[in-house]
Design a protein around this motif. Structure first.
Motif, PDB file in Angstrom:
ATOM      1  N   ALA A  74       0.849  -1.187   0.000  1.00 43.66           N
ATOM      2  CA  ALA A  74       0.000   0.000   0.000  1.00 43.66           C
ATOM      3  C   ALA A  74       0.884   1.235   0.000  1.00 43.66           C
ATOM      4  O   ALA A  74       2.021   1.215   0.469  1.00 43.66           O
ATOM      5  CB  ALA A  74      -0.913   0.009   1.221  1.00 43.66           C
ATOM      6  N   ASP A  75       0.340   2.316  -0.555  1.00 35.10           N
ATOM      7  CA  ASP A  75       1.026   3.596  -0.448  1.00 35.10           C
ATOM      8  C   ASP A  75       0.162   4.500   0.421  1.00 35.10           C
ATOM      9  O   ASP A  75      -0.914   4.123   0.852  1.00 35.10           O
ATOM     10  CB  ASP A  75       1.294   4.212  -1.829  1.00 35.10           C
ATOM     11  N   GLY A  76       0.608   5.668   0.708  1.00 31.73           N
ATOM     12  CA  GLY A  76      -0.135   6.574   1.577  1.00 31.73           C
ATOM     13  C   GLY A  76      -1.371   7.180   0.929  1.00 31.73           C
ATOM     14  O   GLY A  76      -2.183   7.797   1.599  1.00 31.73           O
ATOM     15  N   SER A  77      -1.554   6.974  -0.368  1.00 35.69           N
ATOM     16  CA  SER A  77      -2.666   7.590  -1.096  1.00 35.69           C
ATOM     17  C   SER A  77      -3.894   6.706  -1.178  1.00 35.69           C
ATOM     18  O   SER A  77      -4.857   7.053  -1.851  1.00 35.69           O
ATOM     19  CB  SER A  77      -2.220   7.931  -2.523  1.00 35.69           C
ATOM     20  N   GLY A  78      -3.886   5.543  -0.537  1.00 41.56           N
ATOM     21  CA  GLY A  78      -5.037   4.654  -0.574  1.00 41.56           C
ATOM     22  C   GLY A  78      -4.943   3.573  -1.638  1.00 41.56           C
ATOM     23  O   GLY A  78      -5.839   2.748  -1.760  1.00 41.56           O
ATOM     24  N   ASN A  79      -3.881   3.541  -2.412  1.00 39.87           N
ATOM     25  CA  ASN A  79      -3.691   2.478  -3.396  1.00 39.87           C
ATOM     26  C   ASN A  79      -3.196   1.232  -2.682  1.00 39.87           C
ATOM     27  O   ASN A  79      -2.309   1.321  -1.829  1.00 39.87           O
ATOM     28  CB  ASN A  79      -2.667   2.891  -4.453  1.00 39.87           C
ATOM     29  N   THR A  80      -3.768   0.087  -3.016  1.00 40.67           N
ATOM     30  CA  THR A  80      -3.337  -1.172  -2.420  1.00 40.67           C
ATOM     31  C   THR A  80      -3.174  -2.225  -3.500  1.00 40.67           C
ATOM     32  O   THR A  80      -3.748  -2.123  -4.580  1.00 40.67           O
ATOM     33  CB  THR A  80      -4.356  -1.686  -1.381  1.00 40.67           C
ATOM     34  N   TRP A  81      -2.382  -3.262  -3.171  1.00 37.40           N
ATOM     35  CA  TRP A  81      -2.171  -4.382  -4.077  1.00 37.40           C
ATOM     36  C   TRP A  81      -1.899  -5.615  -3.238  1.00 37.40           C
ATOM     37  O   TRP A  81      -1.144  -5.568  -2.264  1.00 37.40           O
ATOM     38  CB  TRP A  81      -0.983  -4.081  -4.997  1.00 37.40           C
ATOM     39  N   ARG A  87       1.560  -6.178 -11.683  1.00 39.31           N
ATOM     40  CA  ARG A  87       1.754  -5.038 -10.783  1.00 39.31           C
ATOM     41  C   ARG A  87       0.919  -3.859 -11.268  1.00 39.31           C
ATOM     42  O   ARG A  87       0.910  -3.557 -12.455  1.00 39.31           O
ATOM     43  CB  ARG A  87       3.221  -4.618 -10.746  1.00 39.31           C
ATOM     44  N   PRO A  88       0.245  -3.164 -10.343  1.00 41.76           N
ATOM     45  CA  PRO A  88      -0.537  -2.003 -10.759  1.00 41.76           C
ATOM     46  C   PRO A  88       0.367  -0.845 -11.187  1.00 41.76           C
ATOM     47  O   PRO A  88       1.556  -0.809 -10.865  1.00 41.76           O
ATOM     48  CB  PRO A  88      -1.343  -1.645  -9.508  1.00 41.76           C
ATOM     49  N   ALA A  89      -0.223   0.086 -11.894  1.00 44.06           N
ATOM     50  CA  ALA A  89       0.532   1.206 -12.452  1.00 44.06           C
ATOM     51  C   ALA A  89       1.227   2.017 -11.364  1.00 44.06           C
ATOM     52  O   ALA A  89       2.370   2.452 -11.553  1.00 44.06           O
ATOM     53  CB  ALA A  89      -0.389   2.093 -13.279  1.00 44.06           C
ATOM     54  N   TRP A  90       0.575   2.225 -10.217  1.00 40.32           N
ATOM     55  CA  TRP A  90       1.183   3.061  -9.186  1.00 40.32           C
ATOM     56  C   TRP A  90       2.455   2.414  -8.630  1.00 40.32           C
ATOM     57  O   TRP A  90       3.406   3.113  -8.288  1.00 40.32           O
ATOM     58  CB  TRP A  90       0.185   3.397  -8.075  1.00 40.32           C
ATOM     59  N   ILE A  91       2.517   1.090  -8.580  1.00 34.70           N
ATOM     60  CA  ILE A  91       3.741   0.403  -8.124  1.00 34.70           C
ATOM     61  C   ILE A  91       4.813   0.507  -9.205  1.00 34.70           C
ATOM     62  O   ILE A  91       5.970   0.799  -8.914  1.00 34.70           O
ATOM     63  CB  ILE A  91       3.449  -1.089  -7.836  1.00 34.70           C
ATOM     64  N   ARG A  92       4.438   0.254 -10.450  1.00 38.60           N
ATOM     65  CA  ARG A  92       5.422   0.315 -11.540  1.00 38.60           C
ATOM     66  C   ARG A  92       6.040   1.704 -11.639  1.00 38.60           C
ATOM     67  O   ARG A  92       7.253   1.845 -11.797  1.00 38.60           O
ATOM     68  CB  ARG A  92       4.756  -0.067 -12.873  1.00 38.60           C
ATOM     69  N   GLU A  93       5.207   2.733 -11.531  1.00 36.21           N
ATOM     70  CA  GLU A  93       5.721   4.106 -11.621  1.00 36.21           C
ATOM     71  C   GLU A  93       6.672   4.414 -10.469  1.00 36.21           C
ATOM     72  O   GLU A  93       7.709   5.056 -10.669  1.00 36.21           O
ATOM     73  CB  GLU A  93       4.561   5.097 -11.646  1.00 36.21           C
ATOM     74  N   ALA A  94       6.328   3.944  -9.269  1.00 35.61           N
ATOM     75  CA  ALA A  94       7.193   4.195  -8.113  1.00 35.61           C
ATOM     76  C   ALA A  94       8.524   3.461  -8.257  1.00 35.61           C
ATOM     77  O   ALA A  94       9.579   4.004  -7.910  1.00 35.61           O
ATOM     78  CB  ALA A  94       6.486   3.770  -6.828  1.00 35.61           C
ATOM     79  N   LEU A  95       8.486   2.235  -8.770  1.00 34.07           N
ATOM     80  CA  LEU A  95       9.723   1.479  -8.967  1.00 34.07           C
ATOM     81  C   LEU A  95      10.609   2.135 -10.020  1.00 34.07           C
ATOM     82  O   LEU A  95      11.834   2.186  -9.871  1.00 34.07           O
ATOM     83  CB  LEU A  95       9.416   0.034  -9.353  1.00 34.07           C
ATOM     84  N   GLU A 103       9.375  -0.822   0.389  1.00 34.89           N
ATOM     85  CA  GLU A 103       8.854   0.401   1.003  1.00 34.89           C
ATOM     86  C   GLU A 103       7.336   0.379   1.096  1.00 34.89           C
ATOM     87  O   GLU A 103       6.762   1.059   1.938  1.00 34.89           O
ATOM     88  CB  GLU A 103       9.281   1.627   0.185  1.00 34.89           C
ATOM     89  N   PHE A 104       6.694  -0.392   0.233  1.00 37.05           N
ATOM     90  CA  PHE A 104       5.242  -0.408   0.182  1.00 37.05           C
ATOM     91  C   PHE A 104       4.622  -1.560   0.959  1.00 37.05           C
ATOM     92  O   PHE A 104       3.407  -1.687   1.012  1.00 37.05           O
ATOM     93  CB  PHE A 104       4.773  -0.468  -1.272  1.00 37.05           C
ATOM     94  N   LEU A 105       5.439  -2.432   1.565  1.00 35.82           N
ATOM     95  CA  LEU A 105       4.901  -3.542   2.331  1.00 35.82           C
ATOM     96  C   LEU A 105       4.036  -3.022   3.463  1.00 35.82           C
ATOM     97  O   LEU A 105       4.433  -2.118   4.203  1.00 35.82           O
ATOM     98  CB  LEU A 105       6.025  -4.401   2.904  1.00 35.82           C
ATOM     99  N   VAL A 106       2.856  -3.585   3.620  1.00 36.96           N
ATOM    100  CA  VAL A 106       1.954  -3.180   4.695  1.00 36.96           C
ATOM    101  C   VAL A 106       2.541  -3.691   6.000  1.00 36.96           C
ATOM    102  O   VAL A 106       2.918  -4.848   6.122  1.00 36.96           O
ATOM    103  CB  VAL A 106       0.541  -3.764   4.475  1.00 36.96           C
ATOM    104  N   GLY A 107       2.643  -2.825   6.997  1.00 38.00           N
ATOM    105  CA  GLY A 107       3.222  -3.198   8.279  1.00 38.00           C
ATOM    106  C   GLY A 107       4.729  -3.059   8.307  1.00 38.00           C
ATOM    107  O   GLY A 107       5.345  -3.280   9.324  1.00 38.00           O
ATOM    108  N   ALA A 108       5.356  -2.723   7.181  1.00 35.76           N
ATOM    109  CA  ALA A 108       6.804  -2.593   7.132  1.00 35.76           C
ATOM    110  C   ALA A 108       7.230  -1.142   7.006  1.00 35.76           C
ATOM    111  O   ALA A 108       8.378  -0.856   6.768  1.00 35.76           O
ATOM    112  CB  ALA A 108       7.362  -3.389   5.964  1.00 35.76           C
ATOM    113  N   ALA A 109       6.310  -0.207   7.175  1.00 37.05           N
ATOM    114  CA  ALA A 109       6.641   1.206   7.031  1.00 37.05           C
ATOM    115  C   ALA A 109       7.703   1.660   8.025  1.00 37.05           C
ATOM    116  O   ALA A 109       8.606   2.396   7.653  1.00 37.05           O
ATOM    117  CB  ALA A 109       5.380   2.054   7.160  1.00 37.05           C
TER     118      ALA A 109
END
Length: 160
Positions: A74-81, A87-95, A103-109
């Protein structure tokens, strides 16, 4: 003798009336049974808001849907996977922008934040050093020498 179009159409109408009669009798019978046992449509088919799988067949146990499992990323904007599939576009763009998947692992922030604080700004991580030449020679010495295909062909006598 071939039937005329009007005869076929009248036969279709008679059959359609039979279908309607059987269908309405079934509905009356089912409503009577539901009233007798105090059942509702929700009891039989679940809440109206739930989505159907479309097969119309009963399943054994609970069918897992997308919403049943928690998101893995998940990212801080409400996008989840959930981590499955493309992979969704928001993950690909961030990578592509240089961020890591961890960095996007839930619980690993907190781990990602600690790692970012530990890294000194403007400093690149140290690259792995190549193994010394002496160590590479030891590894090469332990491996058996391979014969080339041309050497093997020359060693065997040619059959005529």
């Amino acid at each position: 003798m071939a039937k005329s179009l009007t005869q076929i159409q009248s036969q279709i109408e008679k059959l359609q009336k039979q279908v309607d009669a059987v269908r309405s009798a079934a509905i009356v019978r089912i409503r009577k049974e539901m009233a007798q046992h105090g059942l509702t449509a929700d009891d039989l088919f679940g809440p109206a808001s739930s989505t159907s799988t479309g097969s119309g067949r009963a399943t054994k146990g609970k069918v897992k849907t997308k919403g049943d499992r928690p998101p893995k990323y998940a990212d801080g904007s409400g996008n989840t996977w959930g981590g499955m599939g493309k992979r969704p576009a928001w993950i690909r763009e961030a990578l592509e922008a240089g961020r890591s998947l961890e960095e996007f692992l839930v619980g690993a922030a907190p781990k990602a934040a600690k790692a970012a604080k530990a890294a000194k700004p403007g400093r690149k991580p140290a690259a792995k050093k190549a193994a010394p030449a002496a160590a590479q020679k030891k590894v090469a010495a332990k491996r058996p020498a391979r014969k080339k295909a041309t050497d093997a062909a020359a060693a065997s006598p040619a059959e005529s």
